[in-house]
Design a protein around this motif. Structure first.
Motif, PDB file in Angstrom:
ATOM      1  N   SER A 203       0.819  -1.213   0.000  1.00 51.69           N
ATOM      2  CA  SER A 203       0.000   0.000   0.000  1.00 51.69           C
ATOM      3  C   SER A 203       0.854   1.264   0.000  1.00 51.69           C
ATOM      4  O   SER A 203       0.523   2.253  -0.661  1.00 51.69           O
ATOM      5  N   ASP A 204       1.977   1.232   0.736  1.00 55.99           N
ATOM      6  CA  ASP A 204       2.862   2.409   0.771  1.00 55.99           C
ATOM      7  C   ASP A 204       3.405   2.731  -0.613  1.00 55.99           C
ATOM      8  O   ASP A 204       3.494   3.905  -1.006  1.00 55.99           O
ATOM      9  N   VAL A 207       0.639   4.288  -2.902  1.00 51.18           N
ATOM     10  CA  VAL A 207       0.424   5.708  -2.605  1.00 51.18           C
ATOM     11  C   VAL A 207       1.567   6.550  -3.160  1.00 51.18           C
ATOM     12  O   VAL A 207       1.350   7.622  -3.744  1.00 51.18           O
ATOM     13  N   LEU A 208       2.806   6.071  -2.993  1.00 52.61           N
ATOM     14  CA  LEU A 208       3.957   6.784  -3.550  1.00 52.61           C
ATOM     15  C   LEU A 208       3.840   6.901  -5.071  1.00 52.61           C
ATOM     16  O   LEU A 208       4.118   7.958  -5.646  1.00 52.61           O
ATOM     17  N   TYR A 272      11.109  10.803   4.782  1.00 55.78           N
ATOM     18  CA  TYR A 272       9.802  10.830   4.126  1.00 55.78           C
ATOM     19  C   TYR A 272       9.165  12.206   4.269  1.00 55.78           C
ATOM     20  O   TYR A 272       8.659  12.786   3.299  1.00 55.78           O
ATOM     21  N   THR A 320      12.066   5.512  -1.833  1.00 55.62           N
ATOM     22  CA  THR A 320      11.698   4.246  -2.478  1.00 55.62           C
ATOM     23  C   THR A 320      12.397   3.078  -1.815  1.00 55.62           C
ATOM     24  O   THR A 320      11.784   2.020  -1.580  1.00 55.62           O
ATOM     25  N   ILE A 323      10.832   2.037   1.427  1.00 54.34           N
ATOM     26  CA  ILE A 323       9.546   1.346   1.286  1.00 54.34           C
ATOM     27  C   ILE A 323       9.734  -0.093   0.821  1.00 54.34           C
ATOM     28  O   ILE A 323       9.125  -1.017   1.362  1.00 54.34           O
ATOM     29  N   LEU A 379       0.658  12.168   0.141  1.00 48.74           N
ATOM     30  CA  LEU A 379       1.606  11.344   0.886  1.00 48.74           C
ATOM     31  C   LEU A 379       1.525  11.605   2.388  1.00 48.74           C
ATOM     32  O   LEU A 379       1.591  10.667   3.192  1.00 48.74           O
ATOM     33  N   ALA A 382      -1.643   9.968   3.737  1.00 47.92           N
ATOM     34  CA  ALA A 382      -1.486   8.512   3.792  1.00 47.92           C
ATOM     35  C   ALA A 382      -0.631   8.095   4.978  1.00 47.92           C
ATOM     36  O   ALA A 382      -0.935   7.116   5.671  1.00 47.92           O
ATOM     37  N   ARG A 383       0.456   8.818   5.234  1.00 42.73           N
ATOM     38  CA  ARG A 383       1.316   8.497   6.368  1.00 42.73           C
ATOM     39  C   ARG A 383       0.573   8.717   7.693  1.00 42.73           C
ATOM     40  O   ARG A 383       0.708   7.933   8.632  1.00 42.73           O
ATOM     41  N   LYS A 386      -1.868   5.870   8.238  1.00 40.99           N
ATOM     42  CA  LYS A 386      -1.142   4.653   8.612  1.00 40.99           C
ATOM     43  C   LYS A 386      -0.751   4.682  10.086  1.00 40.99           C
ATOM     44  O   LYS A 386      -0.879   3.667  10.797  1.00 40.99           O
ATOM     45  N   LYS A 387      -0.286   5.815  10.571  1.00 40.62           N
ATOM     46  CA  LYS A 387       0.084   5.920  11.978  1.00 40.62           C
ATOM     47  C   LYS A 387      -1.135   5.785  12.882  1.00 40.62           C
ATOM     48  O   LYS A 387      -1.074   5.123  13.928  1.00 40.62           O
TER      49      LYS A 387
END
Length: 438
Positions: A203-204, A207-208, A272, A320, A323, A379, A382-383, A386-387
């Motif tokens: 998933s990371d 999104v990237l 990041y 990259t 990830i 980004l 998304a981060r 995730k957290k």
């Protein structure tokens, strides 16, 4: 030609021949990215000679950039492998190594921009292109510096692939044309591809990849339209080329200093975030550009945009690698740069069409700015999600698992499971003062 021996190492050497790899990548970026950027200096010449509008003329630059990122043709055969090799040779100093290697783009732009303008004046645009073509032949020298290296984490993959190839070859000798052989070959191929490109399901990385599409759309048009825009507000040809030189030299500073800074202990875990910060600030620079209509105002813009452009370009391979890891870095970078292709192809013509339709550069620059800001926000969001999800899962795990009990000794908390066997209870009792298994 003698077959080069593959260098073997259990871990990235962070030096040694790695610095020669950095030099090779540095020269590659000069011969590819810097030369591509200097095509914007030819823009007005092409437009005048072929009597075409902005949208039609922009296809020249966009096709060059697109093909570099899309295929295994021309610059692409040099650019992506050289960048991937730096990631193989460096770990602790990875950001600094990439900063030095990618600074070739800025140094090349700084040197080539005024030189190309002089070549056009002396030999016309045709002669200037011929001379640039001879200069690009130095890519052959860069390729001679590249020495493959096998890391500890790569040892399993080549062996598995070798076994697969050996078994397939032996199977073909026994029965070369059977359906079973074809199925075996297809299975081996599928296994190899699945292992090589498994990061596509992360998933990371997805999104990237999406954010890269918007970032690439925004970053490309400036290198096509900065010189024409400067000329449209009354800046001379030499001064416009000087703006590209400034952009290039500040790009170098961004490459090296941002690479060095993000290798420091205080920022190493925030690469990041630094990448998001750099992309977002370049987007803000775009939004301010239509208000800058003189050389004294365009110089600070070139400095700011160039610095953060160099910053995020340095961090693309680093982010990259964080990830997907170093094992799949080459393939992942290939996908990331492949994703640059479509935005690079369409963004300059779209910007040119907006200039033709509106009679100004404002709409084109605003669209590019918002595109880069959206890439950064995407980004970051998304981060953050995730957290939050990780925090929620930890909380639910604590609430739902009755076996976990919290033991505190001073300021240190220990999580001890009730279902420990006798041996583990003894070791915990020794490690945690005051621990009572009952």
């Amino acid at each position: 030609m003698a077959k080069a021996k593959r260098a073997r190492s259990t871990a990235p050497p962070d030096g040694g021949w790695g610095w020669m790899i950095v030099v090779g990548c540095f020269l590659v970026t000069i011969c590819t990215r810097a030369v591509t950027r200097c095509i914007s200096i030819f823009f007005v010449e092409f437009q005048t000679y072929f009597t075409q509008d902005y949208a039609q003329t922009a296809w020249i630059h966009s096709i060059v950039d697109c093909m570099t990122m899309l295929c295994g043709l021309g610059f692409a055969l040099c650019y992506s492998p050289a960048i991937a090799m730096v990631g193989k040779y460096f770990s602790r100093r990875k950001a600094l190594a990439y900063g030095i290697a990618m600074s070739g783009s800025g140094i090349g732009t700084f040197v080539l921009a005024p030189v190309v303008q002089l070549l056009i004046e002396q030999f016309s645009w045709r002669g200037a292109l011929l001379i640039l073509g001879g200069f690009v032949l130095n890519l052959c020298v860069c390729g001679a510096l590249m020495r493959p290296i096998t890391l500890k984490e790569d040892h399993t993959t080549p062996e598995q692939n070798h076994v697969c190839r050996t078994q397939t070859r032996d199977f073909k000798r026994v029965s070369p044309c059977t359906t079973l052989t074809n199925k075996w070959v297809q299975t081996c191929l599928c296994c190899s591809l699945q292992q090589e490109y498994s990061f596509l399901l992360m998933s990371d990385f997805v999104v990237l990849a999406v954010s890269v599409l918007f970032m690439a759309y925004g970053c490309s048009p400036l290198f096509v339209y900065l010189v024409p825009y400067a000329l449209s507000v009354g800046v001379s040809h030499q001064q416009a080329a000087f703006l590209m030189s400034i952009l290039g030299v500040i790009d170098i500073i961004g490459n090296i200093t941002f690479g060095w800074l993000t290798d420091r202990r205080c920022l190493k875990n925030y690469r990041y975030v630094c990448y998001l910060f750099a992309v977002g600030l370049d987007g803000l620079c775009y939004l301010c550009l239509p208000m800058l209509q003189s050389l004294p105002l365009l110089v600070p813009f070139s400095c700011t945009f160039g610095y953060f452009d160099g910053a995020y370009v340095t961090l693309i391979p680093v982010v990259t690698a964080e990830i997907v890891g170093t094992t799949s870095l080459s393939s992942a970078l290939g996908v990331v740069y492949f994703l640059h292709a479509v935005p690079y192809l369409v963004s300059p013509p779209i910007a040119g069409w907006l200039v033709d339709a509106t009679g100004s550069y404002t709409a084109a620059f605003l669209l590019c700015g918002f595109s880069m800001i959206f890439s950064s926000v995407l980004l970051g969001f998304a981060r953050l999600v995730k957290k939050m999800r990780k925090t929620q899962l930890r909380f639910l795990a604590k609430e739902s698992d009755p076996k976990l009990q919290l033991w505190t000794n001073g300021s240190v908390a220990y999580s001890v499971a009730r279902g420990l066997d006798q041996k583990d209870e003894g070791s915990v009792a020794m490690a945690v003062p005051g621990y009572n298994p009952t």
